[in-house]
Design a protein around this motif. Structure first.
Motif, PDB file in Angstrom:
ATOM      1  N   SER A 261     -13.317  -7.166  -4.477  1.00  0.00           N
ATOM      2  CA  SER A 261     -12.540  -6.243  -3.655  1.00  0.00           C
ATOM      3  C   SER A 261     -12.749  -4.800  -4.095  1.00  0.00           C
ATOM      4  CB  SER A 261     -11.045  -6.608  -3.720  1.00  0.00           C
ATOM      5  OG  SER A 261     -10.820  -7.926  -3.275  1.00  0.00           O
ATOM      6  N   ALA A 262     -12.790  -4.568  -5.406  1.00  0.00           N
ATOM      7  CA  ALA A 262     -13.011  -3.210  -5.904  1.00  0.00           C
ATOM      8  C   ALA A 262     -14.366  -2.684  -5.459  1.00  0.00           C
ATOM      9  CB  ALA A 262     -12.910  -3.198  -7.429  1.00  0.00           C
ATOM     10  N   ALA A 263     -15.370  -3.550  -5.436  1.00  0.00           N
ATOM     11  CA  ALA A 263     -16.702  -3.128  -4.993  1.00  0.00           C
ATOM     12  C   ALA A 263     -16.719  -2.756  -3.520  1.00  0.00           C
ATOM     13  CB  ALA A 263     -17.716  -4.242  -5.275  1.00  0.00           C
ATOM     14  N   ARG A 264     -15.764  -3.260  -2.747  1.00  0.00           N
ATOM     15  CA  ARG A 264     -15.680  -2.966  -1.315  1.00  0.00           C
ATOM     16  C   ARG A 264     -14.546  -2.000  -0.986  1.00  0.00           C
ATOM     17  NH1 ARG A 264     -18.207  -6.545   2.133  1.00  0.00           N
ATOM     18  NH2 ARG A 264     -16.534  -6.277   3.668  1.00  0.00           N
ATOM     19  N   ASP A 265     -14.002  -1.358  -2.039  1.00  0.00           N
ATOM     20  CA  ASP A 265     -12.892  -0.407  -1.876  1.00  0.00           C
ATOM     21  C   ASP A 265     -11.696  -1.041  -1.170  1.00  0.00           C
ATOM     22  OD1 ASP A 265     -14.115   1.760  -3.148  1.00  0.00           O
ATOM     23  OD2 ASP A 265     -15.196   2.316  -1.322  1.00  0.00           O
ATOM     24  N   LYS A 266     -11.404  -2.276  -1.522  1.00  0.00           N
ATOM     25  CA  LYS A 266     -10.230  -2.955  -0.998  1.00  0.00           C
ATOM     26  C   LYS A 266      -9.315  -3.323  -2.161  1.00  0.00           C
ATOM     27  CE  LYS A 266     -12.271  -5.062   3.140  1.00  0.00           C
ATOM     28  NZ  LYS A 266     -12.472  -6.351   3.883  1.00  0.00           N
ATOM     29  N   SER A 267      -8.064  -3.562  -1.840  1.00  0.00           N
ATOM     30  CA  SER A 267      -7.087  -3.970  -2.840  1.00  0.00           C
ATOM     31  C   SER A 267      -6.958  -5.486  -2.839  1.00  0.00           C
ATOM     32  CB  SER A 267      -5.729  -3.333  -2.549  1.00  0.00           C
ATOM     33  OG  SER A 267      -4.711  -3.940  -3.333  1.00  0.00           O
ATOM     34  N   ALA A 268      -7.300  -6.102  -3.958  1.00  0.00           N
ATOM     35  CA  ALA A 268      -7.156  -7.554  -4.060  1.00  0.00           C
ATOM     36  C   ALA A 268      -5.700  -7.960  -3.901  1.00  0.00           C
ATOM     37  CB  ALA A 268      -7.703  -8.036  -5.405  1.00  0.00           C
TER      38      ALA A 268
ATOM     39  N   ASN B   8     -12.249 -11.301   1.550  1.00  0.00           N
ATOM     40  CA  ASN B   8     -12.738  -9.986   1.930  1.00  0.00           C
ATOM     41  C   ASN B   8     -13.381  -9.972   3.306  1.00  0.00           C
ATOM     42  OD1 ASN B   8     -12.655  -7.637  -0.236  1.00  0.00           O
ATOM     43  ND2 ASN B   8     -12.795  -9.571  -1.354  1.00  0.00           N
ATOM     44  N   GLY B   9     -13.361 -11.100   3.996  1.00  0.00           N
ATOM     45  CA  GLY B   9     -13.878 -11.155   5.342  1.00  0.00           C
ATOM     46  C   GLY B   9     -12.893 -10.572   6.345  1.00  0.00           C
TER      47      GLY B   9
END
Length: 395
Positions: A40-47, A390-391
């Protein structure tokens, strides 16, 4: 194994026996959460947002915050009502937020984490009772490394339901009928599939009653002073089991003004129903009209065949009736629902008795072979879970 009425598990040290399995379970889940955090961090999302504040999690927290009555009307005319979501998880979220500084979403996450451990312990208890501690530990690890195992850590109701279902089934296996019925009622307040737990309690109780009428006690002798009390507890358990689901469904029918079957209309607003698997079969068939979608079709066919094969193996291995009834209904409701095909793996998550044949095989394997296999599958599950959440679609 053959006398569900009298076999008990009053042995001391239940938690001590389950501890290795629970530690292994916690390690697998920690690996999954780590993989999700990194992906998630690699995709700028919050896990954490993916775990607590998306998809069904939002519906549960809205129920906890605002109560029932919220709905979304879609352009096509469908009505998504929060009455579709059973109340136990939102109640626990509201309780957690009331007695701690946690938000509703935070409380839901904590409930799921604790419930997942309780579910793992319940799975161990059932498997240990039927097949022994080694199989119990393997069953817990297999449940942890399922490809959709990350759902066990989400603010969803699967972990809570599985915990209640597993311990209700364990109570059935050990003749604790009032406990079984109470837990079945709570499971019925958690998800619609609580019907499966109630059916398991009823089926086992009817068989136990028949055996008591024909054979008396476990040693073949009659126990006139004991049987009436056992029969009363069994009957009370049967009466308690359906109260949760029936109470909520009837309340929804009253609230909507559509009578006892009003809950089905609520589900229809989500385009969800039970069609015997026809819609799912068409969904799978459509995959074979193009490539590479056909590969997904092959995977779906193989997956369903594997589920059916595991169930048949469970029958051949003479799993207790309660487990077979429970698993059969969970499978039927998941596979034969007419919508949300991508969610079917998640809906099958509570069907843990399907893992018992695999757990028995794993328990017989040498540690030098079993450990690398479990570790490899755990890593693959962690990576897949991170990719899946992350989808774009809901799990």
């Amino acid at each position: 194994m053959t006398d569900l009425e009298t076999r008990t598990s009053g042995r001391p040290g239940a938690l001590r026996r389950a501890a290795p399995a629970l530690l292994g379970y916690a390690a697998v889940r920690a690996l999954g959460l780590l993989a999700l955090a990194l992906w998630s961090a690699a995709r700028d999302k919050s896990a954490y947002t993916l775990l607590t504040a998306r998809w069904d999690s939002l519906w549960y927290t809205r129920v906890a915050d605002l109560g029932y009555g919220y709905e979304v009307r879609l352009p096509g005319g469908d009505v998504h009502s929060n009455l579709a979501f059973f109340p136990l998880l939102p109640w626990l979220e509201r309780l957690g937020a009331a007695v701690t500084p946690l938000s509703y979403a935070d409380a839901g996450f904590v409930v799921s984490l604790l419930a997942s451990l309780a579910a793992a312990w319940g799975i161990f208890a059932v498997a240990e009772h039927v097949y022994g501690a080694r199989v119990g530990g393997c069953a817990v690890l297999l449940w942890a490394v399922l490809p959709v195992g990350v759902v066990q850590s989400m603010a969803y109701s699967e972990s809570l339901f599985t915990a209640l279902a597993a311990w209700s089934l364990y109570a059935v296996l050990t003749g604790r009928w009032v406990t079984a019925g109470t837990l079945a009622a709570l499971a019925g307040l958690t998800r619609p599939v609580g019907l499966a737990v109630t059916a398991a309690v009823w089926a086992a109780a009817v068989v136990a009653f028949t055996r008591s009428q024909s054979g008396g006690g476990a040693d073949g002798g009659h126990r006139p002073a004991l049987v009436p009390r056992v029969g009363a507890r069994r009957l009370l358990g049967m009466l308690l089991a359906p109260l949760g689901a029936a109470g909520y469904v009837l309340w929804v029918g009253h609230r909507t003004g559509k009578g006892p079957l009003g809950y089905l209309d609520v589900q229809a607003g989500w385009r969800n129903g039970f069609d015997g698997g026809a819609a799912f079969a068409r969904f799978v068939a459509e995959k074979f009209t193009s490539f590479p979608a056909a590969l997904a079709g092959v995977g779906l066919v193989v997956g369903v065949a594997l589920l059916l094969w595991l169930y048949v193996v469970g029958v051949r291995q003479r799993q207790p009736l309660a487990l077979l009834v429970y698993t059969g209904i969970v499978m039927a409701l998941a596979l034969c629902a007419s919508s949300y095909f991508g969610s079917k793996p998640r809906l099958l998550l509570p069907a843990f008795p399907l893992l018992l044949p695999l757990a028995r095989a794993l328990a017989r394997a040498r540690a030098s072979r079993a450990v690398p296999v479990v570790c490899g599958v755990a890593v693959a599950s962690a990576v897949y879970g991170a990719f899946w959440l992350n989808g774009s679609g809901p799990p």
